[in-house]
Design an enzyme around this catalytic site. Structure first.
Site, PDB file in Angstrom:
ATOM      1  N   THR A   1       0.922  -1.275  -0.034  1.00 44.38           N
ATOM      2  CA  THR A   1       0.032  -0.041   0.062  1.00 44.38           C
ATOM      3  C   THR A   1       0.699   1.324   0.000  1.00 44.38           C
ATOM      4  OG1 THR A   1      -1.791  -1.183   1.221  1.00 44.38           O
ATOM      5  CG2 THR A   1      -1.952   1.220   1.461  1.00 44.38           C
TER       6      THR A   1
ATOM      7  N   HIS B   1       1.493   1.895  -3.453  1.00 42.51           N
ATOM      8  CA  HIS B   1       0.416   2.384  -4.211  1.00 42.51           C
ATOM      9  C   HIS B   1       0.342   3.964  -3.829  1.00 42.51           C
ATOM     10  CE1 HIS B   1      -1.608  -1.165  -5.890  1.00 42.51           C
ATOM     11  NE2 HIS B   1      -1.500  -1.848  -4.748  1.00 42.51           N
TER      12      HIS B   1
ATOM     13  N   CYS C   1     -13.680   6.847  14.401  1.00 40.53           N
ATOM     14  CA  CYS C   1     -14.314   7.877  14.936  1.00 40.53           C
ATOM     15  C   CYS C   1     -15.210   7.399  16.224  1.00 40.53           C
ATOM     16  CB  CYS C   1     -15.019   8.704  14.003  1.00 40.53           C
ATOM     17  SG  CYS C   1     -16.705   7.814  13.265  1.00 40.53           S
TER      18      CYS C   1
ATOM     19  N   CYS D   1     -15.337   2.481   8.909  1.00 37.63           N
ATOM     20  CA  CYS D   1     -15.732   3.828   9.513  1.00 37.63           C
ATOM     21  C   CYS D   1     -15.671   4.987   8.384  1.00 37.63           C
ATOM     22  CB  CYS D   1     -14.449   4.177  10.548  1.00 37.63           C
ATOM     23  SG  CYS D   1     -14.730   6.020  11.275  1.00 37.63           S
TER      24      CYS D   1
END
Length: 330
Positions: A39, A42, A91, A105
């Site tokens: 990632t 990415h 959150c 979330c």
């Protein structure tokens, strides 16, 4: 502190970077080790991570280190504690957080994605995201708790039995983690599709019954397929390789623009179950235990180690380095 700062697409610069003081509920970590995730690559190339990325920012969401400063209202940690970090910050108030699906979330934040992460000497993190590690666990192992936690989340979405014929597409780091977990299930057989000859011996050592080159991967018929590559052709192969009643886990992270072709009739007539898997909701403790008990060996999977100063060149040439798993040691 010294940090590798992402300034924009394909722009990583090692520089002096100021980290903020911890607010209530936060601690400062002296980073000891940080994994480089697919990632991160990415994000480096301009794609989003688990959330949208806004440079300049310090990447690195697989990290471990030592607590060096404790903010107000923190009672669970003290200076000197050795910890692994779960990067995802929820959150707590959106519909997903309130229905036991916090990883979905609506306001997800993440260390190393939306706030500075482990590619710097220090990192400010919520105390709630710190997990103490055993004294015998190395910081490299502790940094790799996070990817194992992600794998665990996907792994739990699949049902196994002693009769399960399992196919893992992709024999890189993530496929190697899945391989060890599946091997522990005592299934009937495990086949891994992997083109790199240099990975074959390790894959057999980790429990593969057969390692197949993608060119020889047609006409497979298995009960469980775990796709760990994130390419369109490998995801299409995953669906095609599933037997009647089969389960397909699409775990590999595809580029946002990737589109695949599947036959709805094939899904219907085989009665396939196809699932996705996103991040690592509250799997950190279990991942630490699996590494500590040597059920999963992460240290043996590390192929490259870098210092901060080496990161700009390493990230730019990453696809050419034949990396299985890389870590940054501070």
């Amino acid at each position: 502190m010294k940090a590798a700062v992402l300034q924009g697409t394909k722009q990583l610069e090692v520089m002096d970077w100021t980290y903020r003081s911890p607010v209530a509920g936060e601690v400062i970590i002296k980073v000891k080790s940080c994994g480089i995730c697919g990632t991160d690559q990415h994000i480096y190339h301009g794609h989003p991570g688990s959330a949208e990325v806004h440079p300049p920012i310090v990447l690195g969401h697989e990290l471990a280190g030592v607590v060096v400063e404790v903010g107000a209202e923190v009672s669970t940690l003290q200076k000197g504690d050795r910890v692994s970090i779960d990067p995802n910050i929820y959150c707590g108030t959106c519909e997903y957080c309130r229905s036991n699906r916090a990883h979905l979330c609506n306001h997800l934040q993440a260390v190393g994605v939306t706030r500075d992460g482990g590619m710097g000497e220090f990192c400010v993190v919520p105390a709630a995201n710190c997990y103490k590690i055993p004294d015998a666990m190395t910081f490299e192992e502790a940094a790799l708790v996070e990817p194992l936690g992600c794998v665990l989340h996907g792994f739990k979405k699949v049902r196994f039995s002693p009769l399960s014929r399992v196919l893992i597409i992709g024999g890189g780091f993530i496929g190697q983690l899945f391989l060890q977990l599946v091997k522990n299930q005592k299934v009937q057989s495990i086949t891994v599709i992997e083109p790199a000859e240099n990975k074959r011996e390790l894959l057999y050592q980790l429990g593969a019954d057969e390692v197949v080159h993608p060119e020889n991967a047609s006409n497979l018929e298995v009960d469980v397929v775990i796709e760990c590559v994130g390419r369109g052709e490998s995801m299409e192969l995953a669906v095609q390789s599933a037997a009647k009643g089969g389960q397909v886990l699409l775990f590999g992270v595809a580029a946002p623009e990737t589109v695949i072709s599947v036959s709805p009739f094939e899904i219907f007539s085989k009665e396939l179950t196809i699932k996705g898997s996103f991040v690592n909701p509250y799997t950190h403790d279990e991942a630490i235990a699996l590494i500590s008990k040597k059920v999963v060996d992460v240290g043996a999977l590390i192929s490259h180690r870098f210092g901060i100063e080496e990161l700009p060149e390493a990230m730019a040439s990453f696809p050419k380095l034949n990396v299985s798993k890389a870590v940054i040691n501070h």
